[in-house]
Write an enzyme that holds these catalytic residues in place. Structure first.
Site, PDB file in Angstrom:
ATOM      1  CE1 TYR A 138       6.099  -0.586  -5.281  1.00  9.64           C
ATOM      2  CE2 TYR A 138       8.291   0.347  -5.610  1.00  9.64           C
ATOM      3  CZ  TYR A 138       7.090  -0.111  -6.114  1.00  9.64           C
ATOM      4  OH  TYR A 138       6.870  -0.084  -7.472  1.00  9.64           O
ATOM      5  CG  HIS A 149      -0.660   0.035  -6.497  1.00 12.14           C
ATOM      6  ND1 HIS A 149      -0.297   0.228  -7.805  1.00 12.14           N
ATOM      7  CD2 HIS A 149      -1.818  -0.654  -6.525  1.00 12.14           C
ATOM      8  CE1 HIS A 149      -1.208  -0.313  -8.597  1.00 12.14           C
ATOM      9  NE2 HIS A 149      -2.143  -0.859  -7.850  1.00 12.14           N
ATOM     10  CE  LYS A 190       2.013   5.564  -6.861  1.00 14.62           C
ATOM     11  NZ  LYS A 190       1.642   4.218  -6.407  1.00 14.62           N
TER      12      LYS A 190
END
Lengths: 366, 366
Positions: free
Chosen positions: A301, A312, A343
């Site tokens: 994160y 997310h 990601k």
């Protein structure tokens, strides 16, 4: 026009109006004197298009098929054609023309080489060509089953030709970690080392909620109760002097040393490397948590405020050795999964205690 | 009620109204005589809930924390609690009660064992319990860094406790391949072995279009021209006597043997295993193509009619040795990716020539 293959130099020399027709207007080859030198892959492309009718080798006139069989540049041809089809001009890297005004230099070696740090093609921005100075991509061609040493990878695009002959492009870039968390964790913590975790029985609220260390022992939906810290989290906290660890029977432990020993017992030196990467990620203000659900070491994160406002995670990190070798298929798996969950895929290359190099890899559609 | 821990038998014996309160109404433990035997993980859960106030061990009264430290059943507790929270009753497997009416048998060993084929928990359908005969899941508990031998896996759910203490369930099932393609491929084909592919210069339309062998040399959007076959495709066709292969210089080759030798040169015996799986998939009527973009060996089209009517592939296949050992994190990567693209993840276990075992793995939310 006549085009002749020089096997020693892996070069096709074309005379007549070749320079005008192929280089000036469409960026093939490099001018030499009045003529044009073409890499085998360029000549193959011209043959395939019918722009060249034949290449003469050993006194025989070869068409596309014979020329490809003679030179073996199948992988290179597949990539070269694909990039041309996408509207790019490109040059075999070791043949890319020198700066404007300087026509002469040594003829390059084979265009598609398998040296570690090599680049096979220099790709110019759309609308540009070898006569300009700008470069859009440096492309390295690899087969699906070749291995690619991580060392030296950086600003490069891997073009992987898979078993079926399909192409996948991976853009690689060096990118150190970032994050927004700048608070220190709570200190004066104590915990019990049980199996491969450390249980903190009465944790201060901040440890979990605003620092995201540990996980509730009573499950994800519990909003209080004991925390289980991973060995990495516990080792990082203990190293900062924030955590004291006792054994299951209540006796004291050697702190960081005991935790590292427990980690090594399960995964050897890999534990040290992962602790190294974990620490660097935390130091950069990121919040690394287990990447297990994504098959990675960590999910990170980068803009973290609190667990109750968790969004997310931003990147997935896989920790590898500094001399790691990538296999294109494993890379494809990691990058595809990361892309599917939006990601960034990041590799942390480290031998522990020697610092960490960060390599981010993304799929590219040129 | 009194509950006493027997360290030798890893069992807690509870007297008084324990059977009524815990077994009859909520499926904990197994009746023995007037009392109740509880596995440590069951006793820990009752302690955590406050249903048991203490367990006596060596004359001392232990609470949840001390009992967990003494027995070390942290992983088991995390899984047991999660399944209870999801509304299931479950029993430690080697303690699951025998058929109704038969109360006695040997006390089991430790509830969470690390034996290869072991099951740790028997989970009953919601609304059922140990007094019924039905079983919904057989669950095996593993830590993120434990290895799991593929041999003996079948009808089992792996509950993986990751580094952070989070849980992921994988449902494993044996599942042979299927497919709808029942035409024979064209025969009397000839091709040239170049690098790691076989080029078929003038392929019959059916080879690509209705059988999906090979890939256009001129790229995905080409609708004609030479085909590149992978070594696997070429070897499978050559083995059927459908394809003759010549070397780059036009001289004859040894057919299958030459192709297999070329494959082995790149990836050793893995090539044989993959050829074995490829052949079995084709034999079952499926159409396997490179799984590279998904980081797998194959993507498989199970309902294939023609390339121009191609829909998404149905499964991803990874080929492993018959004595393969799964690492939970690798499994998580494969299964997560497959789930994200809505395909079934299948492992082909083979030592080549010994047949193939098929294991399908999916993420489960119990």
């Amino acid at each position: 026009m006549e085009a002749t293959y020089d096997a020693d130099e892996h070069t096709v020399r074309a005379t007549g109006d070749a320079r005008q027709r192929f280089y000036d207007s469409r960026g093939y080859g490099r001018p030499r004197g009045d003529g044009l030198e073409l890499a085998p892959v360029e000549a193959a492309h011209l043959l395939h298009r019918g722009d060249l009718e034949a290449v003469v080798a050993n006194g025989r006139e070869l068409g596309f098929r014979e020329f490809l069989a003679l030179t073996g540049v199948v992988l290179g041809f597949v990539v070269y054609k694909d990039l041309r089809d996408r509207g790019f001009y490109l040059s075999p890297a070791d043949r890319s023309p020198p700066a404007a005004g300087d026509d002469g230099s040594d003829a390059g070696a084979d265009s598609v080489s398998d040296d570690a740090g090599d680049v096979d093609f220099v790709v110019y921005p759309r609308g540009s060509g070898p006569w300009d100075d700008e470069v859009q991509h440096r492309v390295r061609v690899v087969g699906e089953r070749e291995s690619v040493p991580a060392d030296g990878l950086g600003d490069v695009v891997l073009a992987v030709v898979d078993e079926d002959g399909d192409l996948t492009y991976f853009e690689m870039a060096k990118r150190p970690p970032t994050g927004s968390l700048d608070r220190d964790p709570p200190s004066e913590l104590s915990g019990t080392l049980l199996a491969n975790r450390v249980l903190v029985w009465d944790p201060p609220e901040a440890l979990y909620e605003t620092q995201f260390y540990g996980q509730r022992l009573y499950g994800r939906n519990a909003d209080a109760g004991p925390l289980q810290l991973s060995l990495l989290e516990a080792a990082a906290l203990a190293r900062q002097g924030a955590l004291t660890v006792t054994a299951a029977d209540g006796s004291p432990t050697d702190g960081v040393d005991s935790l590292v020993a427990r980690g090594r017992a399960v995964e050897g030196e890999r534990f040290d490397r992962r602790l190294d990467a974990y620490t660097a990620l935390r130091d950069a203000g990121g919040v690394p948590k287990s990447g297990f659900k994504f098959g990675a070491d960590f999910r990170v994160y980068e803009s973290f405020t609190s667990v109750s406002e968790l969004s997310h995670s931003d990147s997935l990190v896989r920790v590898v050795t500094a001399d790691h070798t990538f296999f294109p298929r494993d890379l494809s798996l990691d990058v595809r999964l990361a892309g599917g969950v939006r990601k960034r895929m990041v590799f942390a290359l480290t031998d522990a205690n020697d610092g960490v190099d960060w390599l981010s890899v993304a799929r590219l559609t040129p």
